[in-house]
Design a protein around this motif. Sequence first.
Motif, PDB file in Angstrom:
ATOM      1  N   PHE A   1       0.083  -5.275  13.192  1.00 56.21           N
ATOM      2  CA  PHE A   1      -0.452  -3.964  13.571  1.00 56.21           C
ATOM      3  C   PHE A   1      -1.389  -3.518  12.461  1.00 56.21           C
ATOM      4  CE2 PHE A   1      -0.161   0.649  14.422  1.00 56.21           C
ATOM      5  CZ  PHE A   1      -0.384   0.633  15.783  1.00 56.21           C
ATOM      6  N   SER A   2      -2.665  -3.538  12.722  1.00 58.92           N
ATOM      7  CA  SER A   2      -3.671  -3.335  11.675  1.00 58.92           C
ATOM      8  C   SER A   2      -3.813  -1.880  11.217  1.00 58.92           C
ATOM      9  CB  SER A   2      -5.016  -3.850  12.157  1.00 58.92           C
ATOM     10  OG  SER A   2      -5.423  -3.139  13.307  1.00 58.92           O
ATOM     11  N   HIS A   3      -3.264  -0.942  11.940  1.00 57.71           N
ATOM     12  CA  HIS A   3      -3.481   0.471  11.617  1.00 57.71           C
ATOM     13  C   HIS A   3      -2.408   1.083  10.717  1.00 57.71           C
ATOM     14  CE1 HIS A   3      -6.647   0.382  14.576  1.00 57.71           C
ATOM     15  NE2 HIS A   3      -5.791  -0.040  15.492  1.00 57.71           N
ATOM     16  N   SER A   4      -1.365   0.334  10.402  1.00 58.16           N
ATOM     17  CA  SER A   4      -0.231   0.895   9.661  1.00 58.16           C
ATOM     18  C   SER A   4      -0.624   1.479   8.307  1.00 58.16           C
ATOM     19  CB  SER A   4       0.855  -0.162   9.463  1.00 58.16           C
ATOM     20  OG  SER A   4       1.469  -0.434  10.687  1.00 58.16           O
ATOM     21  N   ASP A   5      -1.443   0.776   7.536  1.00 55.24           N
ATOM     22  CA  ASP A   5      -1.842   1.278   6.219  1.00 55.24           C
ATOM     23  C   ASP A   5      -2.620   2.587   6.326  1.00 55.24           C
ATOM     24  OD1 ASP A   5      -0.608  -0.793   4.891  1.00 55.24           O
ATOM     25  OD2 ASP A   5      -2.411  -2.038   4.843  1.00 55.24           O
ATOM     26  N   TYR A   6      -3.503   2.664   7.302  1.00 62.32           N
ATOM     27  CA  TYR A   6      -4.300   3.880   7.505  1.00 62.32           C
ATOM     28  C   TYR A   6      -3.402   5.052   7.886  1.00 62.32           C
ATOM     29  CZ  TYR A   6      -8.088   6.910   9.022  1.00 62.32           C
ATOM     30  OH  TYR A   6      -8.951   7.970   9.158  1.00 62.32           O
ATOM     31  N   ILE A   7      -2.448   4.803   8.787  1.00 60.12           N
ATOM     32  CA  ILE A   7      -1.536   5.864   9.224  1.00 60.12           C
ATOM     33  C   ILE A   7      -0.684   6.335   8.061  1.00 60.12           C
ATOM     34  CG2 ILE A   7       0.448   6.381  10.698  1.00 60.12           C
ATOM     35  CD1 ILE A   7      -0.887   4.542  12.808  1.00 60.12           C
ATOM     36  N   LYS A   8      -0.132   5.409   7.283  1.00 61.60           N
ATOM     37  CA  LYS A   8       0.714   5.801   6.151  1.00 61.60           C
ATOM     38  C   LYS A   8      -0.086   6.540   5.078  1.00 61.60           C
ATOM     39  CE  LYS A   8       4.550   2.760   6.618  1.00 61.60           C
ATOM     40  NZ  LYS A   8       5.719   3.576   6.667  1.00 61.60           N
ATOM     41  N   ARG A   9      -1.368   6.275   4.996  1.00 65.46           N
ATOM     42  CA  ARG A   9      -2.218   6.978   4.020  1.00 65.46           C
ATOM     43  C   ARG A   9      -2.324   8.464   4.357  1.00 65.46           C
ATOM     44  NH1 ARG A   9      -8.511   5.502   3.260  1.00 65.46           N
ATOM     45  NH2 ARG A   9      -9.050   7.236   1.930  1.00 65.46           N
ATOM     46  N   PHE A  10      -2.448   8.788   5.633  1.00 61.62           N
ATOM     47  CA  PHE A  10      -2.640  10.175   6.053  1.00 61.62           C
ATOM     48  C   PHE A  10      -1.392  10.801   6.686  1.00 61.62           C
ATOM     49  CE2 PHE A  10      -6.966   8.370   6.094  1.00 61.62           C
ATOM     50  CZ  PHE A  10      -7.476   9.147   5.082  1.00 61.62           C
ATOM     51  N   TYR A  11      -0.339  10.026   6.881  1.00 63.46           N
ATOM     52  CA  TYR A  11       0.934  10.522   7.394  1.00 63.46           C
ATOM     53  C   TYR A  11       2.044   9.796   6.635  1.00 63.46           C
ATOM     54  CZ  TYR A  11       4.195  12.380  10.881  1.00 63.46           C
ATOM     55  OH  TYR A  11       5.206  13.056  11.515  1.00 63.46           O
ATOM     56  N   PRO A  12       2.284  10.192   5.383  1.00 62.54           N
ATOM     57  CA  PRO A  12       3.257   9.475   4.553  1.00 62.54           C
ATOM     58  C   PRO A  12       4.695   9.678   5.035  1.00 62.54           C
ATOM     59  CG  PRO A  12       2.366  11.360   3.372  1.00 62.54           C
ATOM     60  CD  PRO A  12       1.638  11.285   4.672  1.00 62.54           C
ATOM     61  N   ASN A  13       5.367   8.562   5.301  1.00 62.33           N
ATOM     62  CA  ASN A  13       6.741   8.599   5.780  1.00 62.33           C
ATOM     63  C   ASN A  13       7.372   7.228   5.619  1.00 62.33           C
ATOM     64  OD1 ASN A  13       6.756   6.939   8.390  1.00 62.33           O
ATOM     65  ND2 ASN A  13       4.916   8.173   8.562  1.00 62.33           N
ATOM     66  N   GLY A  14       8.663   7.170   5.772  1.00 63.63           N
ATOM     67  CA  GLY A  14       9.336   5.878   5.788  1.00 63.63           C
ATOM     68  C   GLY A  14      10.797   5.974   5.408  1.00 63.63           C
ATOM     69  N   PHE A  15      11.496   4.880   5.646  1.00 64.63           N
ATOM     70  CA  PHE A  15      12.895   4.782   5.256  1.00 64.63           C
ATOM     71  C   PHE A  15      12.933   4.476   3.771  1.00 64.63           C
ATOM     72  CE2 PHE A  15      13.028   4.061   9.766  1.00 64.63           C
ATOM     73  CZ  PHE A  15      14.098   4.855  10.138  1.00 64.63           C
ATOM     74  N   HIS A  16      13.754   5.212   3.048  1.00 64.08           N
ATOM     75  CA  HIS A  16      13.784   5.088   1.594  1.00 64.08           C
ATOM     76  C   HIS A  16      14.905   4.156   1.129  1.00 64.08           C
ATOM     77  CE1 HIS A  16      13.574   6.081  -2.594  1.00 64.08           C
ATOM     78  NE2 HIS A  16      14.806   6.555  -2.573  1.00 64.08           N
ATOM     79  N   ALA A  17      16.102   4.469   1.462  1.00 65.09           N
ATOM     80  CA  ALA A  17      17.268   3.705   1.012  1.00 65.09           C
ATOM     81  C   ALA A  17      18.475   4.240   1.772  1.00 65.09           C
ATOM     82  CB  ALA A  17      17.461   3.878  -0.492  1.00 65.09           C
ATOM     83  N   THR A  18      19.641   4.043   1.206  1.00 66.50           N
ATOM     84  CA  THR A  18      20.843   4.634   1.768  1.00 66.50           C
ATOM     85  C   THR A  18      21.514   5.486   0.705  1.00 66.50           C
ATOM     86  OG1 THR A  18      22.159   2.706   1.145  1.00 66.50           O
ATOM     87  CG2 THR A  18      21.280   2.752   3.391  1.00 66.50           C
TER      88      THR A  18
END
Length: 109
Positions: free
Chosen positions: A24-41
């Motif tokens: 999925f080529s757009h992931s880096d662009y999306i994360k740049r302007f919509y920062p999010n993600g699973f961190h840890a537990t």
Amino acid sequence: TLMLKNHYEWRFKNKISELYKNPFSHSDYIKRFYPNGFHATDKQGRLIYIERLGAVDMPRLLSQLTPEIIIQHFAREYEGFFLNRFSKSLLIKISFMNFRIVPFLKYVC
């Protein structure tokens, strides 16, 4: 049962299973302007998901991508999460959302 049926129809219609298998080529662009993600537990094994909503730049994001591509990105992220981490931890997750400045509300409301 109707909700579950609709869920599976949506997954089939949008080919969610195939989204994760293909790059999925757009992931880096999306994360740049919509920062999010699973961190840890946390200490109890619950997943920690962080969304920095105050850092979202929705005009820039929508200037290059359609809402459908953004939805595909999040569907792909969650599919990967369930495939890779679900068996390793509990279904419970903790979400931290930064609502200091929410610039995207006028775009989604």
